[in-house]
Design a protein around this motif. Structure first.
Motif, mmCIF file in Angstrom:
data_model
loop_
_atom_site.group_PDB
_atom_site.id
_atom_site.type_symbol
_atom_site.label_atom_id
_atom_site.label_comp_id
_atom_site.label_asym_id
_atom_site.label_seq_id
_atom_site.Cartn_x
_atom_site.Cartn_y
_atom_site.Cartn_z
ATOM 1 N N ALA A 39 -8.008 19.055 33.160
ATOM 2 C CA ALA A 39 -8.239 20.417 33.632
ATOM 3 C C ALA A 39 -8.491 21.323 32.438
ATOM 4 C CB ALA A 39 -7.043 20.914 34.425
ATOM 5 N N VAL A 40 -9.480 22.198 32.575
ATOM 6 C CA VAL A 40 -9.779 23.154 31.523
ATOM 7 C C VAL A 40 -9.488 24.545 32.072
ATOM 8 C CG1 VAL A 40 -11.513 24.003 29.942
ATOM 9 C CG2 VAL A 40 -11.610 21.641 30.746
ATOM 10 N N HIS A 41 -8.551 25.250 31.419
ATOM 11 C CA HIS A 41 -8.201 26.593 31.887
ATOM 12 C C HIS A 41 -9.102 27.592 31.190
ATOM 13 C CE1 HIS A 41 -4.025 24.579 32.262
ATOM 14 N NE2 HIS A 41 -4.810 24.294 33.279
ATOM 15 N N LEU A 42 -10.055 28.137 31.925
ATOM 16 C CA LEU A 42 -11.007 29.050 31.308
ATOM 17 C C LEU A 42 -10.306 30.349 30.941
ATOM 18 C CD1 LEU A 42 -14.162 28.547 33.518
ATOM 19 C CD2 LEU A 42 -13.484 27.384 31.432
ATOM 20 N N GLY A 43 -10.565 30.823 29.712
ATOM 21 C CA GLY A 43 -9.964 32.070 29.266
ATOM 22 C C GLY A 43 -8.494 31.941 28.937
ATOM 23 N N GLY A 44 -7.944 30.741 29.043
ATOM 24 C CA GLY A 44 -6.559 30.527 28.666
ATOM 25 C C GLY A 44 -5.536 31.032 29.661
ATOM 26 N N TRP A 45 -5.962 31.380 30.867
ATOM 27 C CA TRP A 45 -4.991 31.841 31.867
ATOM 28 C C TRP A 45 -4.287 30.668 32.507
ATOM 29 C CZ3 TRP A 45 -3.637 36.841 32.919
ATOM 30 C CH2 TRP A 45 -4.424 37.829 32.297
ATOM 31 N N PRO A 81 -2.646 28.152 35.174
ATOM 32 C CA PRO A 81 -3.361 27.562 36.306
ATOM 33 C C PRO A 81 -3.442 28.353 37.610
ATOM 34 C CG PRO A 81 -2.129 25.911 35.173
ATOM 35 C CD PRO A 81 -1.854 27.181 34.468
ATOM 36 N N PRO A 82 -2.331 28.769 38.257
ATOM 37 C CA PRO A 82 -2.582 29.300 39.604
ATOM 38 C C PRO A 82 -3.327 30.631 39.560
ATOM 39 C CG PRO A 82 -0.243 28.928 39.203
ATOM 40 C CD PRO A 82 -0.935 28.831 37.903
ATOM 41 N N PHE A 83 -3.366 31.281 38.397
ATOM 42 C CA PHE A 83 -3.969 32.616 38.327
ATOM 43 C C PHE A 83 -5.385 32.577 37.758
ATOM 44 C CE2 PHE A 83 0.640 33.032 37.732
ATOM 45 C CZ PHE A 83 0.922 33.616 38.945
ATOM 46 N N GLY A 84 -5.572 31.831 36.697
ATOM 47 C CA GLY A 84 -6.890 31.807 36.074
ATOM 48 C C GLY A 84 -7.832 30.859 36.784
ATOM 49 N N LEU A 116 -7.300 24.848 43.983
ATOM 50 C CA LEU A 116 -7.215 23.667 44.849
ATOM 51 C C LEU A 116 -5.877 22.946 44.693
ATOM 52 C CD1 LEU A 116 -10.787 22.126 44.494
ATOM 53 C CD2 LEU A 116 -9.836 23.311 46.452
ATOM 54 N N ALA A 117 -5.441 22.772 43.449
ATOM 55 C CA ALA A 117 -4.205 22.025 43.228
ATOM 56 C C ALA A 117 -3.013 22.768 43.819
ATOM 57 C CB ALA A 117 -4.008 21.806 41.726
ATOM 58 N N GLY A 142 0.374 21.059 35.635
ATOM 59 C CA GLY A 142 1.372 20.551 34.703
ATOM 60 C C GLY A 142 2.332 19.614 35.416
ATOM 61 N N ALA A 143 2.926 18.703 34.663
ATOM 62 C CA ALA A 143 3.807 17.702 35.262
ATOM 63 C C ALA A 143 5.004 18.373 35.933
ATOM 64 C CB ALA A 143 4.278 16.724 34.186
ATOM 65 N N GLY A 144 5.435 17.810 37.038
ATOM 66 C CA GLY A 144 6.622 18.322 37.701
ATOM 67 C C GLY A 144 6.352 19.467 38.638
#
Lengths: 545, 180
Positions: free
Chosen positions: A60-66, A68-71, A195-196, A536-538
């Motif tokens: 997974a690549v988080h664009l802009g460094g945000w 996961p659930p927000f960016g 999606l995740a 992220g794991a968990g």
């Protein structure tokens, strides 16, 4: 930080290429070179990404460094990176095909100069849809590719293209609207579109709400994928577009819909609630599509109907929701993108060589142009599922998965699949008999181009046969140029050969490819690798297996 | 989450009119229908962000329940831009269609009409039987089937006669065979 983090470049590079191609709109040769170079670079990058993801699992690549659930997140898992590679390979060869056509006909400065930038935007949209890690980005990807496809569909603005284009645009806009409504409702119900994150949260909703969202998404994607009750727009609109455009649409656009359906079924709603519906829809799509193809007398329309029919096979595998079924579907998607595109490219060549794509007006092409006959025969038999080819292997995988499922409905689907496959063979053989095998004199109303051109001599001369105003009545206006135009430009023939060869290579390397498909299917059905890669794991403690 | 009833009602009315217009045969009305649908969907998106009157953006002193969710508004902006572009494109298509055919109507596909008109029985498929020239062979067949072959041959010959340039080669043979 791995090479796979470069995956978003698969979207950014074609966009950049489109911008460059727009700047170079007055320099067709430079424009062609830039587009080809950019697409080749994209393909190389995607092969690298696939190589990494094959072993490491989803990235997974988080664009802009945000977080996961927000960016905005872009995810390359095995399935999507495999599709990226195949779609780029196919779109590269179609671009070579189109460049050959443009270079041969000298249509410079006309509406065709818009073709290259628009085409690259289409590729960017397709890549974006495959990589999208949230519903809204998927919607944006769809819109990018659809808007580009509107322009390509109506290129030149002739009467028939406008007529077909309007149908196409209206249907596509309505399906996008349904998708947007679904997004609004999903967001209202869960407060997220990643999606995740949805995979975790949708399962906690009230079952009634879940079903509404599920059906909305399936209908929206079903229109795009052209599954049976929602497929009537496709054979109506695709055949009128220019040959390279039809080829790339047939290969890629419906598959993006199928991709979205697969994601919905595996990641968002892993419940078996609508599997029976999907199986029925798959059966109807297979049978009704191929019955439609039987009635057609134009190769492009006939192929559009077989396209609809074979979407049914993919939905069949999804509906089974077993590892075997999903793996076969993934393999079948890859196979079908390649084969359907190469068939449409060959049809484009037949149209140039014989002057028309109406079956009744063609004949004797096997003698006139043996190259074309071979180029048609291989993918046609592949599509029909004749044993050594990948079409057979894909269908075999699906039928085995159906038998393994064992329910009466699955067996019905197995029978339906075999029948549809036999009917495909019939349809393909019919085209072969009339267009290639019978003598030119047997054609009901032979096209003037067909009658005027002499049989190609052996080897390279077949590609140098000329089409001039001498041959065709100038009042027809179609080929009344002053210059001699090569009927079969080398670039067009070689690109078609390349794609047909890729189709054969899929059969040769079917073993590793099936292995990869199974791998991808296992990962998608387990869901945890994808969710953990994004959140992220968990993070997936709430997921029911 | 409370929902604004006015917004909901407006949305419902827009959807209803939009769908009605979409089903018309006039292209301009279809286009208007699409625009109404897009706007109705934008309202739906807006409704998912919370009700009116809340703080527009997040500030660290405001509790989570007291500010409006900005994400749906971002969705709406994207959706407006997209529907704007598509509407402009549709408008140009409608205009082009008007230029070409002087009709603001959805046209039928000629190929569709042709396929719909064609016979269930394809004479061309069976014309091979009729080309059989051996009298010996023909006499072996029952009278009814001979009559059928004759009918088919005549029909094929007639069909071929309508095409210019179809009268040469083996295509002209069934005509003479049928007359014998």
């Amino acid at each position: 930080m791995s090479v796979a983090s470069l995956a978003p470049l698969a979207v950014a590079l074609p966009m950049l290429g489109a911008a460059l191609a727009f700047v170079l709109i007055r320099h067709p040769r430079a424009q062609r070179r830039v587009s080809l170079a950019i697409l080749a670079l994209t393909l190389a990058l995607e092969v690298l990404v696939l190589a990494v993801v094959w072993t490491s699992g989803p990235v997974a690549v988080h664009l802009g460094g945000w977080a996961p659930p927000f960016g905005i997140v872009m995810v390359a898992d095995q399935f999507s990176s495999l599709l990226l590679v195949v779609s780029s390979a196919v779109s590269l060869s179609v671009l070579v095909f189109a460049s050959g056509q443009g270079a041969a006909d000298g249509e410079e400065g006309g509406p065709v100069s818009v073709f290259h930038p628009t085409y690259l935007i289409l590729v960017a949209g397709v890549s974006n849809a495959f990589l999208a890690g949230d519903l809204f980005n998927l919607y944006v990807g769809f819109e990018i590719l659809l808007t580009a496809s509107y322009v390509l569909m109506t290129l030149g603005g002739t009467g028939s293209r406008i007529r077909a284009g309007i149908t196409y645009v209206v249907v596509s806009v309505v399906s996008s609207m349904l998708f947007l409504i679904a997004i609004a409702m999903v967001y209202g119900a869960t407060g997220t579109v990643t999606l995740a994150d949805l995979a975790v949260k949708l399962g906690q909703l009230d079952p009634g709400t879940q079903h509404v969202l599920h059906v909305l998404l399936l209908v929206a994607f079903g229109i795009k994928a052209a599954v049976f009750p929602l497929s009537f727009w496709l054979p109506d609109s695709y055949p009128t577009a220019p040959a390279p455009v039809t080829a790339v649409f047939a290969g890629l656009l419906t598959k993006v819909g199928v991709y979205a359906i697969i994601r919905t079924e595996t990641l968002l709603f892993p419940t078996d609630h609508f599997n029976a519906v999907l199986l029925w829809v798959a059966l109807l799509t297979m049978v009704v599509g191929i019955l439609g193809a039987l009635a057609q007398t134009d190769i492009k329309r006939l192929l559009s109907f077989t396209l609809v029919s074979h979407i049914g096979y993919m939905i069949f595998g999804v509906g089974l929701s077993s590892v075997a079924g999903l793996a076969a579907t993934i393999f079948y998607v890859i196979h079908h993108i390649t084969i359907q595109t190469s068939l449409f490219m060959v049809t484009g060549l037949v149209e140039r060589r014989g002057g028309t794509s109406a079956i009744l007006r063609l004949g004797g092409l096997a003698k006139l142009s043996p190259v074309l006959a071979v180029l048609y025969f291989i993918p046609a038999m592949n599509l029909a599922g004749i044993p050594p080819f990948s079409g057979f292997l894909g269908k075999l995988g699906l039928l085995q998965a159906g038998v393994a499922d064992g329910s009466p409905l699955a067996y019905t689907l197995v029978v339906g699949g075999v029948v549809a496959s036999l009917l495909t063979l019939l349809v393909m053989a019919r085209v072969w008999n009339r267009v290639f095998w019978r003598s030119t004199a047997d054609a009901e109303d032979p096209d003037p181009v067909l009658l005027a051109t002499a049989p190609d001599a052996s080897g390279g001369r077949s590609m140098r046969a000329l089409r001039t105003s001498r041959y065709v009545d100038a009042t027809e206006g179609r080929f009344s140029g002053e210059d001699e135009i090569p009927i079969l430009p080398r670039m067009m023939v070689y690109s078609t050969m390349g794609l047909v060869a890729l189709g054969v290579a899929l059969s040769v390397f079917a073993g590793p490819l099936f292995e990869l498909s199974r791998h991808a299917a296992e990962g998608m059905l387990a869901r945890t690798p994808y969710i953990e890669a994004v959140l992220g794991a968990g993070a997936q403690t709430g997921v029911a297996p | 989450m409370s929902v604004n009833l006015t917004l909901l009602l407006v949305m419902g009315v827009l959807y209803a009119i939009g769908i009605y217009l979409l089903l018309e045969r006039s292209l301009t009305r279809v286009l208007l229908g699409l625009m109404l649908l897009a706007n109705a969907t934008n309202l739906l998106l807006l409704a998912t962000g919370g009700y009116a009157g809340l703080a527009p953006v997040f500030h660290k002193d405001i509790p989570a329940a007291a500010y409006n969710d900005p994400l749906p508004q971002a969705f709406i902006l994207t959706s407006i831009v997209i529907s704007f572009a598509v509407t402009a494109f549709m408008l140009s298509l409608v205009y082009r269609s008007w230029l070409l055919s002087r009709a603001d109507q959805i046209q039928d596909d000629r190929e569709d009409l042709r396929v719909a008109r064609q016979d269930l029985f394809d004479a061309e498929e069976d014309s091979e039987i009729a080309i059989e020239v051996s009298d010996f062979h023909e006499n072996n067949q029952p009278a009814a089937s001979r009559e059928m072959i004759r009918q088919v041959t005549l029909k094929t010959a007639k069909a071929r006669g309508q095409h210019p340039g179809g009268g040469h080669g083996p295509g002209s043979r069934p005509g003479t065979g049928g007359g014998a």
